[in-house]
Design an enzyme around this catalytic site. Structure first.
Site, PDB file in Angstrom:
ATOM      1  CD  GLU A 298      -1.747   2.281   1.833  1.00  0.00           C
ATOM      2  OE1 GLU A 298      -1.316   3.226   1.112  1.00  0.00           O
ATOM      3  OE2 GLU A 298      -1.918   2.372   3.042  1.00  0.00           O
TER       4      GLU A 298
ATOM      5  CB  CYS B 111      -2.414   6.171   2.793  1.00  0.00           C
ATOM      6  SG  CYS B 111      -3.657   5.312   3.771  1.00  0.00           S
TER       7      CYS B 111
END
Length: 620
Positions: free
Chosen positions: A325, A359
């Site tokens: 990720e 994020c």
């Protein structure tokens, strides 16, 4: 069933027979209460205590590091512990909002990392045989502790990252509780043996998929949410039957050590080995002891694209599967006719929560050109009133400061942020609010950056292409929906996105055209609160998923097991025509060809002809 006779009609007179039903109900209810008590005793959370660090208490003060950094001890030997082995590396921990020294911690070297992995391997041999009920009890105990100690946990996170209490509550506590609740309620459903369908040829067989523990799994996680980023992979890994080695960022070793310590204390209280969970914190020169270890069976990485590539390359040493990720440039598309005032607070939260260090934080806002000026003025009016500061006071009785934006993790990226904002201005962008570091009157050495709005930056400028990870709202106008989609997809990244508009079906249609892993419609980031959903992205944002059934199962070995459905009645046998040594190639081919046609030919006539062919071949 048990050979006991509770009542019969002969035991009562006419009046007594009326008591049979109430007494039966009474006994049944009693049995139910006993069963429930047994279940509650077996499943109830086990309490444990974990002492709050003094550094998280309001009013705590320490040495102020004038130029704080992870290697400050190299120029300030007084920051080192009294007893420190020569030849070893250390990490200085500090509060980025106040520059208070927290601790200087011995960094792990390769041999220490290998020892921790081996300890986890040993502990996992017992843990892998635990039941789902036993694993649930550990998770339930952790959830109870977290809810009861949420303020302490939030203050620990604030002290190590500079974030606000509200940002800690939303990003650390709420999301982690959601994760635990989902695992407790649904985890077993996705990891217990799963029956699978079969076909006509194997109709006498029963097929299952068993999700077996991998062994020791690793998680290399970022610094922006030290509680959640550490606990999330640990919770999933433990419930899947694995031991877990977490490598946290050097930036948050102080808080992560305390958060992981709570899990170890819970395991101990529940009667399991504390070695099941290991925390590694090292400098990059020692990291390959983890990423190249033959004993690590899966790696989850959360962080930058640059480091993610190195982790993925190192993992090829033993073909270790990796979930990545990485960065994101998450867009918001605001369709024409959207009520801007209705959703403005959601966009503010999406951009400025945790100082933009998310994020899935909103990185750019695409708004129709007819509403651009209105939205720009609306956000400017709100952003200019945001207050920066340290949320943990230096006076014990003066607790919650009115702070909207805390500190960033460090000042390391400030020069770069100011540079790309200046480049955007040179390319025609408008910057009326922010755009530079903030000098706090009471915290001169704090890592504060002014909340910023950048308007109308060209698509190919760096500010429109790079992940900012900062409190910067980038507004970009568009004229057609197709143009908005093109701008949204026009970066290397593809993590999350949002679409807002008065017509939900139109929003969904736009969402389907976005190149990303997750989309919220008329909301921001809610796909992360629903832990039944997989989390991850595409393109340079990485691959693989954590969260949801997909993430939980990725931490297991899916093993297919096929057995006879009626072993006493029918089992596989090899027809004589196919038995070794083959007697006739022509006859055996006719048999197999007929079998294929019987099972898969189109139409009943073709299948009947194939059956005839098969019977003739078998009977020769």
């Amino acid at each position: 069933m048990f050979g006991l006779r509770f009542f019969s009609a002969d035991d009562f007179d006419d009046e007594g027979t009326d008591l049979v039903t109430p007494l039966t109900i009474f006994f049944a209810f009693g049995i139910y209460l006993v069963f429930r008590r047994y279940q509650n005793n077996r499943n109830r959370p086990i309490p444990f205590r974990w002492v709050q660090p003094k550094e998280a208490e309001p009013g705590w003060q320490s040495i102020v590091i004038e130029s704080p950094g992870l290697r400050s001890h190299e120029t300030r030997p007084d920051l080192l512990p009294p007893l420190h082995p020569e030849g070893r590396e250390y990490i200085t921990c500090y509060d980025p909002a106040t520059a208070f020294h927290l601790d200087t911690i011995l960094a792990d070297d390769s041999s220490e990392i290998e020892r921790k992995i081996e300890s986890a391997r040993t502990a996992q041999q017992t843990w892998r045989n635990t039941s789902f009920a036993q694993r649930r009890r550990v998770i339930r105990s952790l959830k109870k502790w977290l809810v009861e100690n949420q303020e302490t946990c939030a203050r620990v996170a604030c002290r190590d990252t500079g974030k606000t209490m509200i940002d800690a509550a939303l990003g650390e506590i709420l999301t982690t509780c959601s994760k635990m609740d989902w695992i407790i309620t649904h985890g077993e459903r996705y990891l217990k043996p799963e029956p699978r369908r079969t076909n006509l040829m194997l109709s006498y067989k029963r097929s299952e998929v068993h999700y077996e523990p991998l062994g020791v799994v690793a998680a290399i996680v970022s610094w922006n949410y030290p509680l959640h980023n550490a606990w999330s992979p640990i919770l999933a890994g433990l419930f899947a039957g694995n031991a877990v080695v977490v490598k946290c960022s050097e930036q948050v070793i102080w808080s992560t050590r305390w958060f992981v310590g709570a899990i170890k204390e819970c395991l101990k209280a529940c009667g399991y080995s504390q070695d099941l969970v290991q925390l590694v914190c090292c400098w990059p020169n020692a990291a390959e002891a983890l990423t190249k270890s033959p004993h690590i069976k899966h790696i989850t990485f959360i962080g930058s694209e640059e480091v993610g590539r190195k982790v993925a390359q190192a993992a090829t040493e033993h073909l270790t599967p990796v979930t990545l990720e990485l960065g994101g440039k998450d867009p918001v598309i605001i369709l024409q006719g959207t009520d801007l005032t209705k959703h403005a607070s959601v966009w503010m939260r999406g951009v400025y929560q945790n100082l933009g260090q998310n994020c899935i934080g909103i990185e750019k806002i695409l708004v129709h050109s007819t509403q651009y000026d209105e939205l720009y003025e609306l956000l400017v009016d709100r952003v200019k009133d945001l207050r920066c500061g340290a949320v943990l006071p230096q006076v014990a009785d003066d607790y919650l400061h009115p702070v909207d934006c805390g500190a960033m993790i460090s000042t390391e990226r400030f020069d770069h942020l100011e540079m790309i904002i200046e480049e955007a201005k040179s390319a025609g962008a408008t910057v009326e609010v922010g755009g530079k570091r903030h000098s706090h009157p009471y915290h001169a050495h704090g890592a504060f950056f002014t909340p910023t709005i950048v308007g109308d930056a060209p698509q190919m400028t760096r500010i429109a292409q790079e992940e900012l990870f900062a409190p910067i709202a980038l507004l970009m106008p568009y004229d057609t929906t197709e143009e908005a989609i093109e701008i949204a997809n026009g970066t290397r990244y593809g993590l999350g996105a949002s679409v807002f508009g008065p017509n939900q079906e139109e929003c969904i249609n736009v969402a389907k055209h976005l190149e990303c892993g997750m989309v919220s419609v008329n909301d921001f980031g809610v796909f992360y609160l629903n832990q039944d959903l997989p989390f991850g992205g595409t393109k340079a944002s990485g691959y693989g998923r954590f969260g949801g059934p997909e993430g939980l199962r990725s931490l297991t070995n899916p093993k297919a097991i096929v057995v006879d459905r009626w072993p006493w009645l029918v089992q596989t046998s090899i027809p004589k025509v196919l038995d070794y040594p083959i007697g006739s190639l022509q006859q055996s081919w006719a048999f197999v060809s007929g079998l294929v046609g019987l099972l898969y030919a189109e139409g009943w006539r073709a299948r009947f002809d194939s059956l005839t062919k098969l019977i003739n071949a078998a009977g020769r």
